[in-house]
Design an enzyme around this catalytic site. Structure first.
Site: not given
Length: 274
Positions: A13, A8-10, A163
């Site tokens: 970054g 995920t979030g690939a 966070y």
């Protein structure tokens, strides 16, 4: 053995580098992003860098639990061999923003989305065991405070506190899920990727750090190495088991936070016919 691993979030970054290195290790990779344009751009870049093409994309905005749940259903339909998840997607918010579901953005994207996605995919992971779940946390989790009256920033908001809470949530999720999956053939581990130069680091801390390769190293290790195939419920830093926050060993906190997460997401472990 060739695995099918969702990252995920690939699309940029650490996530993009993680996808690239897992692909290079000989596995099929599912590239998740929040837009089709970003996904395709990432896939094209990964193919160009690796000269390999066994990867596909899947789209969902993690600020929307309905999109996350729809994504899980699509994965079950499209990728029946899935046996790995790297929950890498994450944000850092300097100002308080709520998602369409009414949740503080850091908590929603960094914890509630991967919680819901992972639980919905558990039957598929079980069918393809041995399987692995890797949760990208942070050393910031050790500063996280588990205040049940302010989980959703109801009373106060601070960017770093939100966070660090979300990263603590990753570790608590790892610990409790690992216990619940004992004997299933599914391992669950969390990690600190290092202080790495990413958009998140610049947004949250205004600084630079190590390389993306360094940031992806422990995720790739946990997703692919035979050395950790039987290890579960641990927190890693630089590919080594490290002691997490003491809260992660408090049974009452683990149970209470799990129940709160189920309530917020509407996804419950006991309803998955697992």
């Amino acid at each position: 053995m060739k695995n099918t691993v969702l990252v995920t979030g690939a699309t940029d970054g650490i996530g993009r580098r993680t996808a690239l290195d897992i692909l290079r290790a000989g596995h099929k990779v599912i590239v998740h992003g929040r837009s089709e344009v970003r996904i395709q751009r990432a896939i094209d870049g990964i193919i160009s860098a690796s000269k390999l093409s066994d990867l596909e994309g899947i789209q969902a905005d993690f600020t929307s639990l309905s999109q996350v749940k729809k994504m899980a259903d699509e994965i079950i339909e499209r990728f029946p061999t899935l046996n790995g998840i790297v929950n890498n997607a994450g944000v850092y918010m300097n100002t308080k923003k709520l998602t369409e579901d009414g949740f503080e953005m850091s908590l929603a994207v960094n914890h509630l989305a991967p919680f819901a996605l992972t639980l919905k995919l558990l039957p598929l992971l079980k069918a393809n065991a041995p399987s692995r779940i890797i949760n990208v946390s942070s050393v910031a989790h050790s500063r996280g405070k588990l205040n049940f009256s302010n989980l959703n920033a109801e009373k106060s908001f601070d960017g770093y506190e939100a966070y660090s809470l979300s990263k603590l949530a990753n570790v608590l999720f790892t610990k409790e899920l690992s216990k619940r999956l004992t004997g299933s053939g599914i391992t669950v581990n969390a990690l600190h990727p290092g202080v790495i130069t990413t958009k998140l680091l610049k947004t949250g801390f205004g600084m630079s750090g190590g390389s993306l390769s360094e940031g992806a190293e422990t995720s790739v290790y946990l997703a692919t190495s035979d050395e950790v195939k039987d290890i579960s419920g641990e927190y890693f830093n630089k590919k080594q088991i490290t002691q997490p926050s003491p809260i992660a060993d408090d049974e009452e906190s683990l149970t209470k936070f799990w129940e709160a997460s189920e309530e917020m997401t509407g996804v419950r472990f006991g309803e998955l016919l697992f």
